[in-house]
Scaffold this active site. Structure first.
Site, PDB file in Angstrom:
ATOM      1  N   ARG A 156       0.520  -1.216   0.109  1.00 54.05           N
ATOM      2  CA  ARG A 156      -0.154   0.074  -0.140  1.00 54.05           C
ATOM      3  C   ARG A 156       0.887   1.267   0.331  1.00 54.05           C
ATOM      4  O   ARG A 156       0.763   2.439  -0.414  1.00 54.05           O
ATOM      5  CB  ARG A 156      -1.012  -0.089   0.932  1.00 54.05           C
ATOM      6  CG  ARG A 156      -0.870   0.199   2.104  1.00 54.05           C
ATOM      7  CD  ARG A 156      -1.455  -1.007   3.298  1.00 54.05           C
ATOM      8  NE  ARG A 156      -0.602  -1.765   3.295  1.00 54.05           N
ATOM      9  CZ  ARG A 156      -1.660  -3.370   3.179  1.00 54.05           C
ATOM     10  NH1 ARG A 156      -2.349  -3.424   3.295  1.00 54.05           N
ATOM     11  NH2 ARG A 156      -0.658  -3.794   2.740  1.00 54.05           N
ATOM     12  N   THR A 157       2.126   1.614   0.720  1.00 52.88           N
ATOM     13  CA  THR A 157       2.294   2.363   0.961  1.00 52.88           C
ATOM     14  C   THR A 157       3.310   2.677  -0.845  1.00 52.88           C
ATOM     15  O   THR A 157       2.980   4.212  -0.814  1.00 52.88           O
ATOM     16  CB  THR A 157       3.608   2.369   2.043  1.00 52.88           C
ATOM     17  OG1 THR A 157       3.068   2.560   3.520  1.00 52.88           O
ATOM     18  CG2 THR A 157       4.715   4.007   2.108  1.00 52.88           C
ATOM     19  N   LYS A 185      25.514  -4.277  -6.121  1.00 51.45           N
ATOM     20  CA  LYS A 185      27.695  -3.989  -6.576  1.00 51.45           C
ATOM     21  C   LYS A 185      28.348  -3.248  -6.285  1.00 51.45           C
ATOM     22  O   LYS A 185      29.306  -2.865  -6.205  1.00 51.45           O
ATOM     23  CB  LYS A 185      27.447  -3.057  -7.962  1.00 51.45           C
ATOM     24  CG  LYS A 185      26.415  -4.208  -9.372  1.00 51.45           C
ATOM     25  CD  LYS A 185      26.950  -2.821 -10.431  1.00 51.45           C
ATOM     26  CE  LYS A 185      25.830  -3.544 -11.764  1.00 51.45           C
ATOM     27  NZ  LYS A 185      25.425  -2.295 -12.724  1.00 51.45           N
ATOM     28  N   ARG A 228      11.833   3.390   0.626  1.00 53.33           N
ATOM     29  CA  ARG A 228      11.822   2.523   1.831  1.00 53.33           C
ATOM     30  C   ARG A 228      13.267   1.671   2.022  1.00 53.33           C
ATOM     31  O   ARG A 228      13.446   1.125   1.139  1.00 53.33           O
ATOM     32  CB  ARG A 228      10.748   1.518   1.848  1.00 53.33           C
ATOM     33  CG  ARG A 228      10.517   0.641   3.188  1.00 53.33           C
ATOM     34  CD  ARG A 228       8.956  -0.022   3.327  1.00 53.33           C
ATOM     35  NE  ARG A 228       8.039   0.832   3.406  1.00 53.33           N
ATOM     36  CZ  ARG A 228       7.164   0.275   3.522  1.00 53.33           C
ATOM     37  NH1 ARG A 228       6.510  -0.427   3.550  1.00 53.33           N
ATOM     38  NH2 ARG A 228       5.849   0.814   4.073  1.00 53.33           N
ATOM     39  N   HIS A 243       8.597   6.052  10.133  1.00 50.54           N
ATOM     40  CA  HIS A 243       7.226   5.644   8.944  1.00 50.54           C
ATOM     41  C   HIS A 243       6.144   6.868   9.017  1.00 50.54           C
ATOM     42  O   HIS A 243       5.671   6.949   9.658  1.00 50.54           O
ATOM     43  CB  HIS A 243       6.494   4.501   8.607  1.00 50.54           C
ATOM     44  CG  HIS A 243       6.056   4.072   7.903  1.00 50.54           C
ATOM     45  ND1 HIS A 243       5.342   4.995   6.721  1.00 50.54           N
ATOM     46  CD2 HIS A 243       5.520   3.177   7.514  1.00 50.54           C
ATOM     47  CE1 HIS A 243       4.825   4.311   5.757  1.00 50.54           C
ATOM     48  NE2 HIS A 243       4.441   2.921   6.410  1.00 50.54           N
TER      49      HIS A 243
HETATM   50  C1  NCD Z   1       3.617  -0.656   7.783  1.00 50.12           C
HETATM   51  C2  NCD Z   1       4.925  -0.633   7.938  1.00 50.12           C
HETATM   52  O1  NCD Z   1       5.363  -0.996   6.501  1.00 50.12           O
HETATM   53  O2  NCD Z   1       5.486  -0.536   8.434  1.00 50.12           O
HETATM   54  N1  NCD Z   1       2.873  -0.912   7.075  1.00 50.12           N
HETATM   55  C3  NCD Z   1       2.547   0.142   5.981  1.00 50.12           C
HETATM   56  O3  NCD Z   1       2.846   1.114   5.649  1.00 50.12           O
HETATM   57  N2  NCD Z   1       1.248   0.169   5.386  1.00 50.12           N
HETATM   58  C4  NCD Z   1       2.990  -1.418   9.519  1.00 50.12           C
HETATM   59  C5  NCD Z   1       3.329  -3.046   9.297  1.00 50.12           C
HETATM   60  O4  NCD Z   1       4.224  -3.440   8.284  1.00 50.12           O
HETATM   61  O5  NCD Z   1       3.193  -3.549  10.136  1.00 50.12           O
END
Ligand code: NCD
Length: 296
Positions: A53-54, A83, A104, A132
């Site tokens: 989703r992100t 590399k 990420r 996050h």
């Molecule tokens: C979260 C994350 O990646 O930290 N998920 C997200 O971004 N929707 C929460 C999780 O992974 O538990």
């Protein structure tokens, strides 16, 4: 805090005024759809860790604003990191090709490292167990909308893996600007780190009737050194219909998703569940954030 051309690396950057400015812009995005204001701009998404989703939320946000997206979904395997390239070099290169970067990575501090040599704004989409910010922004936007901006005195219960969960850490930093009370519910071994102020308990039943916001999170399996340790905590909390019967009528349940078993599927039809609605809020919030860092 200034948005234009700024990296968004940590929730510690935000003050109350800048949060409200962002939330109002998100609400405007919801109303007018963004009117293609990022036409001609390019977003690069660099994901070194799994995400559904992100990444999709950022990419959908950019597309809806009329911008374009270049995407690395599996960077650990496919990028020049293989590399031996440094994150700083990757940042320098990608920022010459894109106007804004979303990243990420499993290591705390990694997004900051990439941002150091980037000439484009970099947005942290999760750096290991550290932070996050955009998930927390959309969570707090959800609460702000729900309670019509009147958050003073609300009690927020954070439930689950408060040690490794980056979402609760980031939520705390933002919520502390709004005068809320915190209850931290976790197993003894997964407590909130030092420095976060609130009531601490292992027992959700005991506090559920006090909570205005029930902020559930997953036990972060991938952060444990060994599977046995994870199994000790798996299934620690399950929010089900029986527990919801003890919660306030006016309470809401949020969760960043993905869920494992910490919210029973029967709760999905409870009118207090907000976790699927949050996805839309996240889209509008990210549209607002992209527009603002790009100075539009
Ligand atoms: C979260 C994350 O990646 O930290 N998920 C997200 O971004 N929707 C929460 C999780 O992974 O538990």
């Amino acid at each position: 805090m200034k948005y234009e051309k700024n990296h968004i690396l940590s929730t510690k950057q935000f003050d109350k005024d800048s949060l409200i400015l962002l939330f109002e812009r998100a609400r405007q995005m919801e109303e007018d759809g963004g009117r293609n204001i990022l036409e001609g701009k390019i977003l690069a998404t660099l994901f070194f860790e799994p995400s559904t989703r992100t990444r999709f939320s950022f990419e959908s946000a950019m597309n809806r604003l009329g911008g374009r997206v270049i995407s690395g979904a599996d960077m650990m395997k496919t990028s020049s990191a293989q590399k031996g390239e440094s994150l700083a070099d990757t940042g320098r290169v990608v920022s010459a090709l894109a106007d804004v970067i979303v990243m990420r990575h499993p290591q705390a501090g990694s997004v900051k490292e990439l941002a150091e040599k980037s000439i484009a704004p970099v947005i942290n989409a999760g750096d290991g167990p550290n932070e996050h910010p955009t998930q927390a922004l959309l969570d707090v936007y959800t609460i702000w909308k729900e309670f019509d901006g009147k958050m003073d005195g609300l009690t927020v219960g954070m439930v689950g893996d408060l040690k490794y969960g980056r979402v609760p850490h980031s939520q705390y930093d933002l919520l502390k600007h709004f005068g809320v009370n915190f209850v931290f519910v976790s197993p003894e071994g997964l407590k909130m780190p030092e420095g976060y102020e609130g009531e601490t308990t292992e027992n959700l039943e005991e506090f559920i009737a006090d909570l205005d916001v029930i902020a559930m999170t997953r036990i972060q399996r991938e952060r444990f050194e060994d599977e046995k340790e994870y199994q000790k905590y798996a299934g620690s909390y399950v929010l089900d219909a029986d527990l919801m019967a003890c919660a306030k009528k006016s309470a809401i349940v949020i969760h960043p998703l993905p869920r494992v078993d910490e919210i029973a599927v029967e709760v999905d039809v409870d009118p207090r569940a907000r976790y699927f609605e949050q996805v839309k809020n996240g889209l509008h919030l990210r549209m607002a954030l992209l527009a603002m860092v790009l100075g539009r």
